[in-house]
Design a protein around this motif. Structure first.
Motif, mmCIF file in Angstrom:
data_model
loop_
_atom_site.group_PDB
_atom_site.id
_atom_site.type_symbol
_atom_site.label_atom_id
_atom_site.label_comp_id
_atom_site.label_asym_id
_atom_site.label_seq_id
_atom_site.Cartn_x
_atom_site.Cartn_y
_atom_site.Cartn_z
ATOM 1 N N UNK A 44 0.489 -1.116 -0.100
ATOM 2 C CA UNK A 44 0.011 -0.056 0.159
ATOM 3 C C UNK A 44 1.745 1.209 -0.231
ATOM 4 N N UNK A 45 2.141 1.034 0.287
ATOM 5 C CA UNK A 45 2.933 2.093 0.350
ATOM 6 C C UNK A 45 3.374 1.977 -1.443
ATOM 7 N N UNK A 46 3.482 4.471 -1.217
ATOM 8 C CA UNK A 46 4.132 4.083 -2.836
ATOM 9 C C UNK A 46 5.154 5.550 -2.210
ATOM 10 N N UNK A 47 6.200 5.645 -3.197
ATOM 11 C CA UNK A 47 7.553 7.305 -2.296
ATOM 12 C C UNK A 47 8.025 7.541 -4.326
ATOM 13 N N UNK A 48 7.648 8.871 -4.102
ATOM 14 C CA UNK A 48 7.869 9.428 -5.144
ATOM 15 C C UNK A 48 9.762 9.507 -5.077
ATOM 16 N N UNK A 49 9.919 8.832 -6.539
ATOM 17 C CA UNK A 49 11.477 8.234 -7.006
ATOM 18 C C UNK A 49 11.639 9.529 -7.770
ATOM 19 N N UNK A 50 10.363 10.082 -8.761
ATOM 20 C CA UNK A 50 11.387 10.255 -9.358
ATOM 21 C C UNK A 50 10.048 11.753 -10.832
ATOM 22 N N UNK A 118 8.525 21.736 -18.546
ATOM 23 C CA UNK A 118 9.434 21.910 -17.307
ATOM 24 C C UNK A 118 9.536 23.073 -16.087
ATOM 25 N N UNK A 119 8.019 24.146 -15.554
ATOM 26 C CA UNK A 119 7.796 24.539 -15.764
ATOM 27 C C UNK A 119 7.051 23.962 -13.930
ATOM 28 N N UNK A 120 6.289 22.739 -14.404
ATOM 29 C CA UNK A 120 5.751 21.809 -13.489
ATOM 30 C C UNK A 120 6.014 21.313 -13.052
ATOM 31 N N UNK A 121 7.321 20.678 -13.785
ATOM 32 C CA UNK A 121 8.110 19.812 -13.397
ATOM 33 C C UNK A 121 9.115 19.920 -12.030
ATOM 34 N N UNK A 122 9.398 21.904 -12.289
ATOM 35 C CA UNK A 122 10.080 22.672 -11.214
ATOM 36 C C UNK A 122 9.175 23.156 -10.618
ATOM 37 N N UNK A 123 7.890 22.621 -10.435
ATOM 38 C CA UNK A 123 7.459 23.415 -9.033
ATOM 39 C C UNK A 123 6.993 21.752 -8.270
ATOM 40 N N UNK A 124 6.882 20.793 -9.015
ATOM 41 C CA UNK A 124 6.601 19.760 -8.362
ATOM 42 C C UNK A 124 8.008 18.971 -7.669
ATOM 43 N N UNK A 125 8.891 19.163 -7.930
ATOM 44 C CA UNK A 125 10.277 19.199 -7.350
ATOM 45 C C UNK A 125 10.574 19.867 -6.386
ATOM 46 N N UNK A 131 10.299 19.568 1.473
ATOM 47 C CA UNK A 131 9.473 18.722 2.736
ATOM 48 C C UNK A 131 10.563 17.907 2.818
ATOM 49 N N UNK A 132 11.299 17.477 1.573
ATOM 50 C CA UNK A 132 12.491 16.495 2.091
ATOM 51 C C UNK A 132 13.626 16.666 2.641
ATOM 52 N N UNK A 133 13.862 17.878 1.866
ATOM 53 C CA UNK A 133 15.622 18.200 1.993
ATOM 54 C C UNK A 133 15.968 17.818 0.650
ATOM 55 N N UNK A 134 15.846 16.743 0.074
ATOM 56 C CA UNK A 134 16.277 16.337 -1.293
ATOM 57 C C UNK A 134 15.180 16.108 -2.158
ATOM 58 N N UNK A 135 15.877 15.889 -3.289
ATOM 59 C CA UNK A 135 15.198 15.507 -4.557
ATOM 60 C C UNK A 135 15.355 13.812 -4.966
#
Length: 142
Positions: A44-50, A118-125, A131-135
């Motif tokens: 049930x766990x999902x981790x955003x990796x990219x 690329x702007x939307x990608x940048x906002x998500x990143x 939130x996580x201090x890293x990409x």
């Protein structure tokens, strides 16, 4: 879901395992441009990796997208040692013991909504970084 992505109505997702063919599993359009978000799934766990994107907005406001659109970027885009993802994702999943990936894609530049990919990608990143201090671990840099 990321708030930046809620306004994009042309969207879908697919699941990919090591045994699957990424070319067959991918349901992203071969035209159009946008953003794709990749999660490692364990139960049930999902981790955003990219997070990735494709498409460029020209100074006249038109979209320039590469042949193959989101589909081609997801399936044949280079990642991990300059190899297409259809080869590199299964290898990396084996290395990291990832059972499945969930790939969610969004067309960000349509008639109704004009989000620069690329702007939307940048906002998500940026939100992930805040939130996580890293990409995400599969994003090398931005």
């Amino acid at each position: 879901m990321n708030k930046e992505l809620e306004k994009f109505k042309v969207s879908n997702s697919f699941t990919f395992t090591v045994e699957d063919s990424l070319e067959q599993a991918c349901n992203a359009p071969e035209s159009g441009a946008g953003v794709f978000v990749v999660y490692a799934v364990e139960g049930d766990a999902k981790e955003l990796i990219m997070v990735g994107s494709t498409g460029t907005v020209q100074n006249d406001g038109t979209l320039k997208s590469k042949n193959g659109g989101l589909y081609d970027k997801i399936v044949n885009g280079h990642q991990f040692a300059k190899t297409g993802r259809k080869y590199s994702w299964p290898a990396q999943m084996k290395l990291e013991n990832i059972t499945a990936l969930e790939v969610v894609w969004y067309e960000t530049f349509t008639v109704e909504v004009k989000g620069i990919p690329t702007t939307v990608e940048g906002q998500v990143l940026q939100n992930f970084l805040d939130a996580n201090g890293k990409l995400p671990k599969w994003n090398v840099a931005f």
